[in-house]
Design a protein around this motif. Structure first.
Motif, PDB file in Angstrom:
ATOM      1  N   ILE A   1       5.833 -96.851 -34.149  1.00  0.00           N
ATOM      2  CA  ILE A   1       6.684 -97.090 -33.098  1.00  0.00           C
ATOM      3  C   ILE A   1       8.137 -97.431 -33.208  1.00  0.00           C
ATOM      4  CG2 ILE A   1       6.974 -98.141 -30.713  1.00  0.00           C
ATOM      5  CD1 ILE A   1       4.338 -96.194 -31.054  1.00  0.00           C
ATOM      6  N   LYS A   2       8.945 -96.472 -32.674  1.00  0.00           N
ATOM      7  CA  LYS A   2      10.529 -96.915 -32.967  1.00  0.00           C
ATOM      8  C   LYS A   2      10.963 -97.800 -31.685  1.00  0.00           C
ATOM      9  CE  LYS A   2      13.547 -93.326 -31.203  1.00  0.00           C
ATOM     10  NZ  LYS A   2      14.435 -92.332 -31.332  1.00  0.00           N
ATOM     11  N   PHE A   3      10.684 -97.466 -30.524  1.00  0.00           N
ATOM     12  CA  PHE A   3      10.694 -98.488 -29.477  1.00  0.00           C
ATOM     13  C   PHE A   3       9.977 -98.333 -28.470  1.00  0.00           C
ATOM     14  CE2 PHE A   3      13.723 -95.102 -28.130  1.00  0.00           C
ATOM     15  CZ  PHE A   3      13.171 -94.979 -26.792  1.00  0.00           C
ATOM     16  N   PHE A   4       9.660 -99.564 -27.483  1.00  0.00           N
ATOM     17  CA  PHE A   4       8.892 -99.710 -26.683  1.00  0.00           C
ATOM     18  C   PHE A   4       9.893 -99.913 -25.280  1.00  0.00           C
ATOM     19  CE2 PHE A   4       5.954-103.029 -24.152  1.00  0.00           C
ATOM     20  CZ  PHE A   4       5.204-101.923 -23.331  1.00  0.00           C
ATOM     21  N   TYR A   5       9.571 -98.838 -24.445  1.00  0.00           N
ATOM     22  CA  TYR A   5      10.367 -98.845 -23.010  1.00  0.00           C
ATOM     23  C   TYR A   5       9.478 -99.695 -22.021  1.00  0.00           C
ATOM     24  CZ  TYR A   5      12.319 -96.938 -18.689  1.00  0.00           C
ATOM     25  OH  TYR A   5      12.868 -96.782 -17.670  1.00  0.00           O
ATOM     26  N   ILE A   6      10.240-100.459 -21.518  1.00  0.00           N
ATOM     27  CA  ILE A   6       9.670-101.416 -20.692  1.00  0.00           C
ATOM     28  C   ILE A   6      10.469-101.914 -19.422  1.00  0.00           C
ATOM     29  CG2 ILE A   6      10.259-103.444 -21.875  1.00  0.00           C
ATOM     30  CD1 ILE A   6       7.823-104.767 -21.343  1.00  0.00           C
ATOM     31  N   ILE A   7       9.770-101.795 -18.153  1.00  0.00           N
ATOM     32  CA  ILE A   7      10.483-102.311 -16.966  1.00  0.00           C
ATOM     33  C   ILE A   7       9.939-103.523 -16.763  1.00  0.00           C
ATOM     34  CG2 ILE A   7      11.119-101.644 -14.582  1.00  0.00           C
ATOM     35  CD1 ILE A   7      10.395 -98.808 -15.384  1.00  0.00           C
ATOM     36  N   PRO A   8      10.691-104.611 -17.144  1.00  0.00           N
ATOM     37  CA  PRO A   8      10.129-106.223 -17.098  1.00  0.00           C
ATOM     38  C   PRO A   8      10.068-106.643 -15.536  1.00  0.00           C
ATOM     39  CG  PRO A   8      12.279-106.281 -17.957  1.00  0.00           C
ATOM     40  CD  PRO A   8      11.998-104.878 -17.630  1.00  0.00           C
ATOM     41  N   ARG A   9      10.807-106.220 -14.605  1.00  0.00           N
ATOM     42  CA  ARG A   9      10.747-106.777 -13.346  1.00  0.00           C
ATOM     43  C   ARG A   9      10.668-105.994 -12.265  1.00  0.00           C
ATOM     44  NH1 ARG A   9      15.617-111.199 -13.698  1.00  0.00           N
ATOM     45  NH2 ARG A   9      16.583-109.940 -15.044  1.00  0.00           N
ATOM     46  N   PHE A  10       9.970-106.044 -11.334  1.00  0.00           N
ATOM     47  CA  PHE A  10       9.578-105.373 -10.200  1.00  0.00           C
ATOM     48  C   PHE A  10       9.615-103.798 -10.587  1.00  0.00           C
ATOM     49  CE2 PHE A  10      12.119-108.845  -8.958  1.00  0.00           C
ATOM     50  CZ  PHE A  10      11.463-109.752  -8.338  1.00  0.00           C
ATOM     51  N   HIS A  11       8.401-103.371 -11.194  1.00  0.00           N
ATOM     52  CA  HIS A  11       8.220-102.034 -11.794  1.00  0.00           C
ATOM     53  C   HIS A  11       7.959-101.109 -10.557  1.00  0.00           C
ATOM     54  CE1 HIS A  11       5.769 -98.876 -13.685  1.00  0.00           C
ATOM     55  NE2 HIS A  11       6.190 -99.166 -14.685  1.00  0.00           N
ATOM     56  N   ASN A  12       8.547-100.081 -10.851  1.00  0.00           N
ATOM     57  CA  ASN A  12       8.630 -98.952  -9.848  1.00  0.00           C
ATOM     58  C   ASN A  12       7.521 -97.937 -10.263  1.00  0.00           C
ATOM     59  OD1 ASN A  12       8.625 -97.210  -7.941  1.00  0.00           O
ATOM     60  ND2 ASN A  12      10.803 -96.537  -8.124  1.00  0.00           N
ATOM     61  N   PRO A  13       6.443 -97.665  -9.878  1.00  0.00           N
ATOM     62  CA  PRO A  13       5.965 -98.040  -8.535  1.00  0.00           C
ATOM     63  C   PRO A  13       5.042 -99.084  -8.355  1.00  0.00           C
ATOM     64  CG  PRO A  13       4.491 -96.481  -9.630  1.00  0.00           C
ATOM     65  CD  PRO A  13       5.448 -96.696 -10.758  1.00  0.00           C
ATOM     66  N   LEU A  14       4.629 -99.896  -9.272  1.00  0.00           N
ATOM     67  CA  LEU A  14       3.593-101.152  -9.110  1.00  0.00           C
ATOM     68  C   LEU A  14       4.119-102.306  -8.690  1.00  0.00           C
ATOM     69  CD1 LEU A  14       1.511-100.751 -12.613  1.00  0.00           C
ATOM     70  CD2 LEU A  14       1.154 -99.678 -10.160  1.00  0.00           C
ATOM     71  N   GLY A  15       5.442-102.426  -8.773  1.00  0.00           N
ATOM     72  CA  GLY A  15       5.995-103.935  -8.489  1.00  0.00           C
ATOM     73  C   GLY A  15       5.712-105.029  -9.118  1.00  0.00           C
ATOM     74  N   HIS A  16       5.111-104.658 -10.486  1.00  0.00           N
ATOM     75  CA  HIS A  16       4.651-105.669 -11.147  1.00  0.00           C
ATOM     76  C   HIS A  16       5.780-106.337 -12.171  1.00  0.00           C
ATOM     77  CE1 HIS A  16       3.795-106.833 -15.319  1.00  0.00           C
ATOM     78  NE2 HIS A  16       2.605-107.606 -14.886  1.00  0.00           N
ATOM     79  N   SER A  17       5.806-107.610 -12.365  1.00  0.00           N
ATOM     80  CA  SER A  17       6.845-108.402 -13.135  1.00  0.00           C
ATOM     81  C   SER A  17       6.047-109.084 -14.212  1.00  0.00           C
ATOM     82  CB  SER A  17       7.585-109.281 -12.268  1.00  0.00           C
ATOM     83  OG  SER A  17       8.348-108.685 -11.333  1.00  0.00           O
ATOM     84  N   TYR A  18       6.373-109.047 -15.342  1.00  0.00           N
ATOM     85  CA  TYR A  18       5.781-109.672 -16.412  1.00  0.00           C
ATOM     86  C   TYR A  18       6.182-111.137 -16.244  1.00  0.00           C
ATOM     87  CZ  TYR A  18       5.153-105.489 -18.879  1.00  0.00           C
ATOM     88  OH  TYR A  18       4.362-104.091 -19.299  1.00  0.00           O
ATOM     89  N   THR A  19       5.204-112.325 -16.855  1.00  0.00           N
ATOM     90  CA  THR A  19       5.672-113.696 -16.992  1.00  0.00           C
ATOM     91  C   THR A  19       6.340-113.797 -18.178  1.00  0.00           C
ATOM     92  OG1 THR A  19       3.779-114.075 -18.396  1.00  0.00           O
ATOM     93  CG2 THR A  19       3.235-114.173 -15.772  1.00  0.00           C
ATOM     94  N   ASN A  20       7.231-115.071 -18.233  1.00  0.00           N
ATOM     95  CA  ASN A  20       7.759-115.316 -19.192  1.00  0.00           C
ATOM     96  C   ASN A  20       6.903-115.180 -20.840  1.00  0.00           C
ATOM     97  OD1 ASN A  20      10.241-115.526 -18.343  1.00  0.00           O
ATOM     98  ND2 ASN A  20      10.225-117.902 -17.721  1.00  0.00           N
ATOM     99  N   GLY A  21       5.746-115.785 -20.289  1.00  0.00           N
ATOM    100  CA  GLY A  21       4.742-115.746 -21.246  1.00  0.00           C
ATOM    101  C   GLY A  21       4.234-114.553 -22.236  1.00  0.00           C
TER     102      GLY A  21
END
Length: 111
Positions: A66-86
């Motif tokens: 894997i070259k890179f991991f594309y991530i939406i860490p806060r308020f993901h669209n369409p889910l609204g998910h946010s990752y915790t600091n952990g």
């Protein structure tokens, strides 16, 4: 402006010499369009309101160049998910272990 940057990241070489991209599923449709235009080899990892399976993430990093991991860490669209600091720390730990870059699409990054 970020769409153009994402488009460039798909095509440019990275220092780790790897070519494959990992995305959350679902993810931003505009990024999927960039991947399709460049015909980049892409892997997906399921994202739910509980996050991603970190064991599965490690498996993908370890076995798929894997070259890179594309991530939406806060308020993901369409889910609204946010990752915790952990969760974010564990993702960074795995990325460092397997020499994977993280491309963060964070609309609140300036805050």
């Amino acid at each position: 402006g970020s769409q153009q940057a994402l488009h460039l990241l798909v095509s440019m070489p990275f220092p780790n010499g790897k070519n494959n991209i990992l995305i959350e599923q679902p993810t931003y449709f505009g990024f999927i369009e960039s991947i399709n235009l460049h015909q980049a080899t892409t892997f997906g990892i399921e994202l739910s309101m509980e996050g991603i399976d970190l064991d599965r993430l490690e498996y993908i990093f370890r076995n798929n160049e894997i070259k890179f991991f594309y991530i939406i860490p806060r308020f993901h669209n369409p889910l609204g998910h946010s990752y915790t600091n952990g969760e974010k720390k564990k993702i960074v730990e795995l990325a460092e272990k397997y020499d994977v870059y993280i491309v963060e699409d964070d609309i609140l990054g300036d805050l």
